[in-house]
Motif scaffolding. Structure first.
Motif, PDB file in Angstrom:
ATOM      1  N   GLU A  61       0.852  -1.190   0.000  1.00  0.00           N
ATOM      2  CA  GLU A  61       0.000   0.000   0.000  1.00  0.00           C
ATOM      3  C   GLU A  61       0.891   1.243   0.000  1.00  0.00           C
ATOM      4  OE1 GLU A  61      -3.333  -2.144   2.872  1.00  0.00           O
ATOM      5  OE2 GLU A  61      -1.708  -0.959   3.710  1.00  0.00           O
ATOM      6  N   GLU A  90       2.515  -2.063  11.275  1.00  0.00           N
ATOM      7  CA  GLU A  90       1.935  -2.233   9.942  1.00  0.00           C
ATOM      8  C   GLU A  90       2.924  -1.802   8.865  1.00  0.00           C
ATOM      9  OE1 GLU A  90      -1.502   0.206   9.025  1.00  0.00           O
ATOM     10  OE2 GLU A  90      -1.715  -0.720   7.065  1.00  0.00           O
ATOM     11  N   ASP A 112      -0.524  -0.038  14.558  1.00  0.00           N
ATOM     12  CA  ASP A 112      -0.802   0.595  13.275  1.00  0.00           C
ATOM     13  C   ASP A 112      -0.612   2.078  13.569  1.00  0.00           C
ATOM     14  OD1 ASP A 112      -1.770   1.805  11.044  1.00  0.00           O
ATOM     15  OD2 ASP A 112      -3.670   0.724  10.974  1.00  0.00           O
ATOM     16  N   GLY A 116      -6.270   4.630   8.843  1.00  0.00           N
ATOM     17  CA  GLY A 116      -7.199   5.501   8.098  1.00  0.00           C
ATOM     18  C   GLY A 116      -6.460   6.608   7.376  1.00  0.00           C
ATOM     19  N   SER A 117      -5.200   6.365   7.040  1.00  0.00           N
ATOM     20  CA  SER A 117      -4.374   7.471   6.557  1.00  0.00           C
ATOM     21  C   SER A 117      -4.829   8.023   5.199  1.00  0.00           C
ATOM     22  CB  SER A 117      -2.894   7.099   6.548  1.00  0.00           C
ATOM     23  OG  SER A 117      -2.698   5.916   5.824  1.00  0.00           O
ATOM     24  N   SER A 118      -5.724   7.287   4.505  1.00  0.00           N
ATOM     25  CA  SER A 118      -6.251   7.871   3.259  1.00  0.00           C
ATOM     26  C   SER A 118      -7.100   9.107   3.573  1.00  0.00           C
ATOM     27  CB  SER A 118      -7.088   6.842   2.497  1.00  0.00           C
ATOM     28  OG  SER A 118      -8.210   6.487   3.266  1.00  0.00           O
ATOM     29  N   ASN A 207     -18.771  -0.536   4.318  1.00  0.00           N
ATOM     30  CA  ASN A 207     -18.565   0.092   3.011  1.00  0.00           C
ATOM     31  C   ASN A 207     -19.515  -0.569   2.007  1.00  0.00           C
ATOM     32  OD1 ASN A 207     -17.740   0.915   0.474  1.00  0.00           O
ATOM     33  ND2 ASN A 207     -15.571   0.999   1.047  1.00  0.00           N
ATOM     34  N   SER A 244     -12.175   5.340   8.510  1.00  0.00           N
ATOM     35  CA  SER A 244     -11.077   5.323   9.479  1.00  0.00           C
ATOM     36  C   SER A 244     -11.593   4.413  10.573  1.00  0.00           C
ATOM     37  CB  SER A 244     -10.885   6.695  10.126  1.00  0.00           C
ATOM     38  OG  SER A 244      -9.852   7.411   9.579  1.00  0.00           O
ATOM     39  N   PHE A 259     -19.896  -2.436  13.455  1.00  0.00           N
ATOM     40  CA  PHE A 259     -18.947  -2.171  12.384  1.00  0.00           C
ATOM     41  C   PHE A 259     -18.639  -3.485  11.669  1.00  0.00           C
ATOM     42  CE2 PHE A 259     -14.555  -2.513  10.982  1.00  0.00           C
ATOM     43  CZ  PHE A 259     -14.257  -1.307  10.368  1.00  0.00           C
ATOM     44  N   LEU A 274      -8.765  -6.034   7.086  1.00  0.00           N
ATOM     45  CA  LEU A 274      -8.111  -5.472   8.273  1.00  0.00           C
ATOM     46  C   LEU A 274      -7.137  -6.474   8.883  1.00  0.00           C
ATOM     47  CD1 LEU A 274     -11.252  -3.684   9.725  1.00  0.00           C
ATOM     48  CD2 LEU A 274      -9.385  -2.683   8.399  1.00  0.00           C
ATOM     49  N   ARG A 275      -6.115  -5.957   9.528  1.00  0.00           N
ATOM     50  CA  ARG A 275      -5.037  -6.781  10.054  1.00  0.00           C
ATOM     51  C   ARG A 275      -5.369  -7.279  11.464  1.00  0.00           C
ATOM     52  NH1 ARG A 275      -2.858  -3.430   5.849  1.00  0.00           N
ATOM     53  NH2 ARG A 275      -4.248  -1.978   6.881  1.00  0.00           N
ATOM     54  N   GLU A 279      -4.898  -4.396  14.406  1.00  0.00           N
ATOM     55  CA  GLU A 279      -6.170  -3.696  14.205  1.00  0.00           C
ATOM     56  C   GLU A 279      -7.302  -4.490  14.873  1.00  0.00           C
ATOM     57  OE1 GLU A 279      -5.295  -1.231  10.079  1.00  0.00           O
ATOM     58  OE2 GLU A 279      -6.076  -3.251   9.849  1.00  0.00           O
TER      59      GLU A 279
HETATM   60  P1  AHG Z   1      -5.206   2.040   6.340  1.00  0.00           P
HETATM   61  O1  AHG Z   1      -4.633   1.556   7.643  1.00  0.00           O
HETATM   62  O2  AHG Z   1      -4.471   1.495   5.177  1.00  0.00           O
HETATM   63  O3  AHG Z   1      -5.402   3.492   6.297  1.00  0.00           O
HETATM   64  O4  AHG Z   1      -6.643   1.314   6.172  1.00  0.00           O
HETATM   65  C1  AHG Z   1      -7.755   1.882   6.722  1.00  0.00           C
HETATM   66  C2  AHG Z   1      -8.702   0.801   7.033  1.00  0.00           C
HETATM   67  C3  AHG Z   1      -9.661   1.135   8.152  1.00  0.00           C
HETATM   68  O5  AHG Z   1      -9.243   2.179   8.955  1.00  0.00           O
HETATM   69  C4  AHG Z   1     -10.954   1.447   7.463  1.00  0.00           C
HETATM   70  O6  AHG Z   1     -12.034   0.980   8.223  1.00  0.00           O
HETATM   71  C5  AHG Z   1     -10.853   0.736   6.160  1.00  0.00           C
HETATM   72  O7  AHG Z   1      -9.481   0.558   5.875  1.00  0.00           O
HETATM   73  C6  AHG Z   1     -11.515   1.483   5.043  1.00  0.00           C
HETATM   74  O8  AHG Z   1     -11.520   0.699   3.921  1.00  0.00           O
HETATM   75  P2  AHG Z   1     -12.284   1.129   2.577  1.00  0.00           P
HETATM   76  O9  AHG Z   1     -11.497   2.270   1.990  1.00  0.00           O
HETATM   77  O10 AHG Z   1     -12.240  -0.109   1.748  1.00  0.00           O
HETATM   78  O11 AHG Z   1     -13.677   1.550   2.949  1.00  0.00           O
END
Ligand code: AHG
Length: 338
Positions: A61, A90, A112, A116-118, A207, A244, A259, A274-275, A279
């Motif tokens: 990633e 992570e 981690d 939710g870093s996106s 999602n 997140s 959730f 998820l890990r 996580e």
């Molecule tokens: P990351 O640690 O790579 O930021 O992943 C975030 C996780 C989690 O925080 C969140 O619930 C999930 O990925 C969101 O996934 P989608 O984008 O598939 O909805």
């Protein structure tokens, strides 16, 4: 009531025999590191910390600059205190040993660093998740296999949400407690003791864009929620999805809810999204200690025997009644298939 600081709470937990001095120090160090991460995330564009780092992590990633910065902050803070035998993250393929020249402790820390870093670049809450295990007796150079302990053996778990407030939610297996960062004095202050997640809820988080890829029992369960008052559940449900996990779980820990990140056809070969180790297990411990439940849809998350440091699992967690019903649908469908 006089405010109770995190330090005071940790001293009380030591006196109650729930933790030892080394674990108390470990939590203080992690909390201090998370304050630094809160400062870094809070600077946003002004700190030059937004955007991609230009590298990939072990899961392939793309890393954000703040993933890398948060990982560095946690590693550096935990290197020298003598409370750890090793860390795993992570962001790193293998566990990080304690550098030579520093004393080693009895604990293993997994995290981690920035979940939710996106969401960072759009200024939505992100968080840090961590889990603490005991280093097996006699092991002085821990490697990945020494971390592969079921979630039931966790000594502590917590998360920090970097949102409108910075919050730490923590368990040692004696309830789940929340601390709010007082930014003026720089201390985490106890804001909720013994949090309880109600067994019943009218709110779910998933999602929905993955709906067509889910397994049949998940389709059935969510289909019934969506049918609301006109369907078999006989009442309406509301939906929220922050993307997140820390923020979604914190909503559940605050007002109930459930959730899901279930298995779907796109991620089946990976085992889930998820890990498990940094996580699902820590979140399951926190949620169970607050009276909720956590399953993979088939089994209790904390009873899984891990097979890899970065193993992925499906995650169902939150209000007990809903986790149990969704799990029941999966187990029933598996039974019908023989
Ligand atoms: P990351 O640690 O790579 O930021 O992943 C975030 C996780 C989690 O925080 C969140 O619930 C999930 O990925 C969101 O996934 P989608 O984008 O598939 O909805």
């Amino acid at each position: 009531m006089k405010p109770v600081s995190l330090i005071q709470f940790l001293i009380e937990e030591r006196r109650a025999g729930h933790i030892n001095a080394e674990l108390s120090l470990l939590i203080e160090v992690v909390a201090r590191a998370c304050k630094r991460i809160a400062v870094a995330t809070g600077k946003g564009a002004l700190g030059g910390v937004l955007g991609a780092a230009g590298t990939d992590n072990i899961q392939g990633e793309a890393q954000k600059k703040l993933d890398v910065i948060s990982n560095e902050i946690l590693l550096e803070a935990n290197a020298w205190g003598g409370h750890l035998a090793a860390c795993a993250s992570e962001e790193m393929e293998d566990p990080q040993p304690i550098p030579d020249g520093y004393p080693r402790g009895q604990h293993l820390l997994l995290f981690d660093p920035l979940d939710g870093s996106s969401n960072i670049d759009v200024n939505i809450s992100v968080g840090t998740i961590f889990s603490v295990l005991r280093c097996p007796d006699g092991v002085t150079e821990p490697v990945a296999e020494h971390f592969l302990q079921p979630g039931t053996t966790q000594l502590a778990a917590g998360y920090v949400v970097y949102g409108p407030s910075t919050l730490l939610v923590l368990t040692f297996g004696h309830g789940t407690h929340e601390f709010t960062l007082d930014r003026e004095i720089g201390s985490f202050i106890l804001s909720r003791r013994d949090i309880r997640i109600p067994a019943a809820t009218g709110e779910f988080a998933i999602n929905m864009s993955n709906q067509r890829h889910w397994e049949a029992p998940m389709q059935r369960y969510i289909g019934e929620l969506l049918a609301g008052g006109d369907g078999p559940r006989g009442r309406d449900f509301n939906m929220r999805w922050v993307a997140s996990m820390v923020a979604d779980v914190h909503r559940i820990v605050t007002r109930g809810g459930v959730f899901f990140y279930p298995l779907d056809a796109k991620i089946r070969s990976k085992g889930g999204k998820l890990r498990l180790m940094y996580e699902a297990n820590p979140m399951a411990f926190i949620v169970e200690q607050a009276g909720g439940a956590a399953s993979t849809g088939r089994e209790r998350i904390m009873e899984l025997q891990p097979t890899g440091l970065h193993q992925r699992v499906p995650v169902f967690l939150g209000s007990k009644d809903e986790v149990e019903l969704a799990t029941h649908y999966h187990v029933e469908a598996d039974g019908a298939q023989g």
